[in-house]
Structure formats: structure tokens, C-alpha cells
Design an enzyme around this catalytic site. Sequence first.
Site, PDB file in Angstrom:
ATOM      1  N   HIS A   1       0.905  -0.070  -0.528  1.00 54.79           N
ATOM      2  CA  HIS A   1       0.006  -1.220  -0.394  1.00 54.79           C
ATOM      3  C   HIS A   1       0.742  -2.508  -0.762  1.00 54.79           C
ATOM      4  CE1 HIS A   1      -3.174   1.991  -1.740  1.00 54.79           C
ATOM      5  NE2 HIS A   1      -2.882   2.127  -0.462  1.00 54.79           N
TER       6      HIS A   1
ATOM      7  N   GLU B   1      -5.612  10.255   0.579  1.00 58.34           N
ATOM      8  CA  GLU B   1      -5.016   9.845   1.854  1.00 58.34           C
ATOM      9  C   GLU B   1      -3.832  10.735   2.271  1.00 58.34           C
ATOM     10  OE1 GLU B   1      -5.465   5.470   2.902  1.00 58.34           O
ATOM     11  OE2 GLU B   1      -4.640   5.404   0.869  1.00 58.34           O
TER      12      GLU B   1
ATOM     13  N   HIS C   1      -4.877  -3.185   4.273  1.00 59.48           N
ATOM     14  CA  HIS C   1      -4.684  -1.990   3.432  1.00 59.48           C
ATOM     15  C   HIS C   1      -3.222  -1.848   2.974  1.00 59.48           C
ATOM     16  CE1 HIS C   1      -5.326   2.711   3.234  1.00 59.48           C
ATOM     17  NE2 HIS C   1      -4.553   2.274   2.261  1.00 59.48           N
TER      18      HIS C   1
ATOM     19  N   HIS D   1       3.577   5.942   1.951  1.00 59.79           N
ATOM     20  CA  HIS D   1       2.406   5.086   2.165  1.00 59.79           C
ATOM     21  C   HIS D   1       2.289   4.147   0.975  1.00 59.79           C
ATOM     22  CE1 HIS D   1      -1.477   3.439   2.786  1.00 59.79           C
ATOM     23  NE2 HIS D   1      -2.022   4.079   1.766  1.00 59.79           N
TER      24      HIS D   1
END
Length: 277
Positions: A140, A119, A208, A138
Site C-alpha cells: 500500500h 487478500e 488501495h 502486495h
Amino acid sequence: MADNKSIARPGTRRDFLAAFAALTGSMLVGLPTRLRAEPASAGPADPHLIEDLVAANRILAAESVVDGYGHVSVRHDKDPNRYLIARSVAPELVTAADILELDLDSNAVDLRERKMYLERFIHGEIYKARPDVKSVVHHHSAAVIPFGVSGVPLRPIYHMAAFIGLGVPVFEIRDVAGMTDLLVKTPELGKALARTLGDKPAALMRGHGAVVVGESLAMAVGRSIYLQMDARLQAQAMALGDHVTYLEPGEVEKLRGLDSYDRAWELWKRKVAGAMK
Ligand SMILES: [Zn+2]
């Protein structure tokens, strides 16, 4: 006789090449690098920046914003068209030796045999779209997931997370790609996420996680920590009653600048310093 020789020669040549490869492994590993026409390096990054990026990985893990997954990057100090990010490894295990230099198309300068995060396009495409952004996280974090799937917007519930009042949009990957595995693993998906993020400090990713940006590593990391905390507190407040009082836009405006998180950054770095040695 001539036939025997012609059969033997290629075999001999293969043996020689195998021996040569064993002796000069590093040279041969470099060959595919040249064949892939990897981007040129911007030169060595400031060692302090790399140290801070390693610390950022450890801090996000220590604060349970990331676990075995998730990643953080920083724009290269010598070239805004390059960024630094770890190879594909759990954030808590990242060392300086794991840091790769990528261009904004998310191609590595010197990948060798190492694997990259699937990603990584989240980072490259946001750096392209947002010249003001110097760092991208990023993650989760479980705490933010309900706000990406329920239609209940994440809102600023206390002063430490006032930046949420600037807006935290939700990225719906189905709108751009239909049925997917939810991973932002192409440049097109990265661009779509960057469009949803717009000029905001963070975006939730439905089902996500989230992406959080900042003008520095400290800001992106601090915002990630307080985005998670705000989500927990908002869910708790909403469970207590229907009338939750959030920060007003005027308060959000007056709190601009608090989210540099400089003082906390020194503390967070100190706390993970032992583990980095
Ligand atoms: Zn992800």
C-alpha cells in the site's frame, strides 16, 4: 435412580473430554484440519527459500514499501502448485515459524489455529495465471497511490525502474464488483486482478496500493522498491515542469535484465540480517 445416572453420565463424559483435551491439545487441534480436508503438503521447502522469504518481509518493511500491512509470497521450490506466505502478521515481525504453505486456491496445508491474510487470493490467482511468476508482493505504498487515482500513468523515469516501461495497468475493483471495501478477499477478485495484471510486471490498485511480480524474490522485492522510488521521482519531476523526459521504449528494451536486482539483494539481506536473529 436410573434418571440420576443418565444425567450424571453425560456430565462425567464431558469432564473426561475436557481433561483429555487439556492433555492432548495438539492432537485435538489437528482434528479440524482433517475435517477441512486441507490440501496435501508438497513437502518441506528449501530452508534457504524460507530464510529469503523472511528476509523479503523485513527488507520491504525496512524500505517502507510495507508497514503493518502488505505481504510477500514465493512459489514453493518443490511444487509449482503451492506457495509460501506468512500467516497474518506485520511483515517486519515475520519469522520462519510464521511461514505457511498454501495451494493455488489459497487454502493452507497446515493452518491449525493461525489466521491467514484476507487478500491471499492476490497471490494464488496470479500464480495460476502466470507460470513465469515466482514471487508476488502486495503493498500500500503511499507514493504509488496518486497514480492509481488520477489518470496520470506511472512511467519509467530512470533506469532502475525501466521495467515500468513494460506497462503498469490500473485495477479498478468497481468494474468487477461495484461497491466494495477495496480488499481482494475472494478468488473472483483475485482472478480479476490477475486479468488486469496480464503479462505486466506490476499493477496499481485504485485507492488501495499495488501488486508487483517477479521471476524471483529478489526481482519482486527490487521492483517493489523501485516502483515506489519511481513514483516519488515522477511526482517530483512533474511538479518541476510540464516537459518530463521518460525512458523511451528502446531504452526500456535495452535495460531488460537489469531488474534481477541480484547485487542489491545481497546488500538488502545483509542489512536486515541482524534483526532476523
Ligand atoms: Zn491490500
